[in-house]
Design a protein around this motif. Structure first.
Motif, PDB file in Angstrom:
ATOM      1  N   PRO A 110     -12.515   0.594  -9.132  1.00  0.00           N
ATOM      2  CA  PRO A 110     -13.563   0.110  -8.249  1.00  0.00           C
ATOM      3  C   PRO A 110     -14.744  -0.451  -8.975  1.00  0.00           C
ATOM      4  O   PRO A 110     -15.542  -1.130  -8.689  1.00  0.00           O
ATOM      5  N   ARG A 111     -14.947  -0.243 -10.420  1.00  0.00           N
ATOM      6  CA  ARG A 111     -15.795  -0.935 -11.185  1.00  0.00           C
ATOM      7  C   ARG A 111     -15.689  -1.876 -12.078  1.00  0.00           C
ATOM      8  O   ARG A 111     -16.289  -2.441 -12.710  1.00  0.00           O
ATOM      9  N   VAL A 112     -14.481  -2.301 -11.933  1.00  0.00           N
ATOM     10  CA  VAL A 112     -13.836  -3.560 -12.385  1.00  0.00           C
ATOM     11  C   VAL A 112     -13.895  -4.626 -11.634  1.00  0.00           C
ATOM     12  O   VAL A 112     -13.499  -4.737 -10.336  1.00  0.00           O
ATOM     13  N   THR A 113     -14.289  -5.985 -12.103  1.00  0.00           N
ATOM     14  CA  THR A 113     -14.256  -7.236 -11.379  1.00  0.00           C
ATOM     15  C   THR A 113     -12.867  -7.962 -11.458  1.00  0.00           C
ATOM     16  O   THR A 113     -12.433  -7.963 -12.541  1.00  0.00           O
ATOM     17  N   LEU A 114     -12.267  -8.164 -10.440  1.00  0.00           N
ATOM     18  CA  LEU A 114     -11.122  -8.735 -10.448  1.00  0.00           C
ATOM     19  C   LEU A 114     -11.149 -10.227 -10.349  1.00  0.00           C
ATOM     20  O   LEU A 114     -12.004 -11.009  -9.491  1.00  0.00           O
TER      21      LEU A 114
ATOM     22  N   ASP B 222       0.933  -1.275   0.050  1.00  0.00           N
ATOM     23  CA  ASP B 222      -0.198   0.108  -0.228  1.00  0.00           C
ATOM     24  C   ASP B 222       1.023   0.992   0.104  1.00  0.00           C
ATOM     25  O   ASP B 222       0.420   2.399   0.373  1.00  0.00           O
ATOM     26  N   HIS B 223       2.136   1.202  -0.620  1.00  0.00           N
ATOM     27  CA  HIS B 223       2.997   2.270  -0.578  1.00  0.00           C
ATOM     28  C   HIS B 223       2.586   3.104  -1.538  1.00  0.00           C
ATOM     29  O   HIS B 223       2.085   2.682  -2.970  1.00  0.00           O
TER      30      HIS B 223
ATOM     31  N   LEU C 230      -5.707  -2.566  -5.838  1.00  0.00           N
ATOM     32  CA  LEU C 230      -6.456  -2.742  -7.144  1.00  0.00           C
ATOM     33  C   LEU C 230      -8.075  -2.220  -7.122  1.00  0.00           C
ATOM     34  O   LEU C 230      -8.381  -1.473  -8.036  1.00  0.00           O
ATOM     35  N   LYS C 231      -8.459  -2.614  -6.204  1.00  0.00           N
ATOM     36  CA  LYS C 231      -9.873  -2.386  -5.907  1.00  0.00           C
ATOM     37  C   LYS C 231     -10.391  -0.926  -5.550  1.00  0.00           C
ATOM     38  O   LYS C 231     -11.148  -0.453  -6.105  1.00  0.00           O
ATOM     39  N   GLN C 232      -9.354  -0.235  -5.137  1.00  0.00           N
ATOM     40  CA  GLN C 232      -9.384   1.255  -4.894  1.00  0.00           C
ATOM     41  C   GLN C 232      -9.025   2.008  -6.176  1.00  0.00           C
ATOM     42  O   GLN C 232      -9.861   2.947  -6.451  1.00  0.00           O
TER      43      GLN C 232
ATOM     44  N   ARG D 221      -1.600   2.657 -10.746  1.00  0.00           N
ATOM     45  CA  ARG D 221      -2.243   3.640 -11.725  1.00  0.00           C
ATOM     46  C   ARG D 221      -1.813   3.592 -13.033  1.00  0.00           C
ATOM     47  O   ARG D 221      -2.729   3.682 -13.970  1.00  0.00           O
ATOM     48  N   GLU D 222      -0.810   3.824 -13.441  1.00  0.00           N
ATOM     49  CA  GLU D 222      -0.030   4.107 -14.630  1.00  0.00           C
ATOM     50  C   GLU D 222      -0.247   2.946 -15.363  1.00  0.00           C
ATOM     51  O   GLU D 222      -0.862   2.732 -16.629  1.00  0.00           O
ATOM     52  N   TYR D 223      -0.137   1.513 -14.850  1.00  0.00           N
ATOM     53  CA  TYR D 223      -0.375   0.197 -15.625  1.00  0.00           C
ATOM     54  C   TYR D 223      -1.887   0.130 -15.703  1.00  0.00           C
ATOM     55  O   TYR D 223      -2.148  -0.372 -16.857  1.00  0.00           O
ATOM     56  N   LEU D 224      -2.757   0.583 -14.862  1.00  0.00           N
ATOM     57  CA  LEU D 224      -4.151   0.760 -15.497  1.00  0.00           C
ATOM     58  C   LEU D 224      -4.528   1.451 -16.393  1.00  0.00           C
ATOM     59  O   LEU D 224      -5.688   1.225 -16.988  1.00  0.00           O
TER      60      LEU D 224
END
Length: 270
Positions: free
Chosen positions: A204-208, A161-162, A199-201, A170-173
């Motif tokens: 949030p609208r994507v199912t992992l 959580d660093h 990743l959920k944060q 964030r960049e990869y997403l």
């Protein structure tokens, strides 16, 4: 209870990441005995040739077969992508599960619009293994893959959580979330389940789709289909073998496993 049901499940990986799959198996199949092999002396596999990966895989599978396992779980995306067929040839009629097949099936089960993102290591992305596995079941599915080479070292550093990890994720997403309609994201590396809260944060609208959990579910179904589920409830036996014990292995391994690493032994293959 028969003797075959009491035999262990063999789980293997190129290193420590496969312990997330072991953790999921422990939770889903608490009565099953497990033998894990991590090739920590020769990790990473991703930079090696197909021939070398197949050779190493053959040595590991031979080791597990000598320990009389009843099923094999390929807890490594690189091995699954490159040497999965070799494993199945060696296993014969024995159930063989792998993270890619399980992840692909699970992604298709949860996506609402057949638009699926895949986060994985560069080798897994370049192998196109997830796209092939998904398209084999649904040729109409749309796949967008993103290589995330920085995430493995960040996870092993414990920076779950660093702020550095958050910015990297964030960049990869960005290219995945920029695409209209991607509603499902496959975590195509056994390190990535530890990043699920982050990743959920960020998405949030994507199912992992957690490849560790989906592989454990697939293993449960395969054991039931072959009548191999262990009914013994007196406590499972877990044994861990590695080809090297690096300085930080215990710390990293216990973080991945979610409990203390006991019955750990070093063995040399090849």
């Amino acid at each position: 209870m028969n003797a075959l049901q009491q035999k262990p499940i063999g789980v293997f990986d190129s290193g420590v990441g496969g312990l997330t799959v072991v953790r999921a198996l422990m939770e889903r199949l608490p009565n099953e005995n497990i033998i894990y092999f991590g090739d920590t002396a020769r990790v990473p596999y991703g930079v090696k040739s197909r021939h070398t990966i197949e050779t190493y895989t053959e040595q590991i599978v031979s080791f597990l077969l000598e320990h009389d396992v009843k099923a094999l779980v390929i807890a490594c995306n690189t091995i699954a992508a490159v040497a999965g067929q070799k494993v199945r040839q060696m296993a014969g009629a024995m159930p063989v599960l792998d993270v890619i097949s399980a992840g692909a099936t699970a992604a298709l089960a949860v996506t609402r619009n057949q638009s699926i993102g895949v986060m994985a290591t560069s080798t897994t992305v370049n192998s196109n293994a997830y796209a092939r596995a998904i398209h084999a079941q649904n040729p109409q599915a749309r796949i967008l893959s993103q290589a995330c080479p920085l995430l493995v070292p960040l996870v092993e550093e414990g920076w779950l959580d660093h702020e550095v990890t958050r910015l990297t994720v964030r960049e990869y997403l960005k290219p995945l979330l920029a695409e209209d309609g991607v509603d499902t994201l496959v975590l195509g590396c056994t390190h990535y389940p530890l990043l699920k809260p982050l990743l959920k944060q960020e998405a949030p609208r994507v199912t992992l789709v957690d490849s560790a959990i989906t592989t454990a579910e697939a293993a449960a179904r395969a054991l039931d289909a072959a009548n191999l589920r262990n009914p013994n409830t007196t406590g499972a036996d877990y044994r861990f073998y590695v080809s090297d014990i690096p300085l930080r292995f215990q710390t990293i391994g216990e973080r991945f496993l979610g409990r203390s690493l006991e019955q750990l032994e070093m063995v040399s293959l090849g």
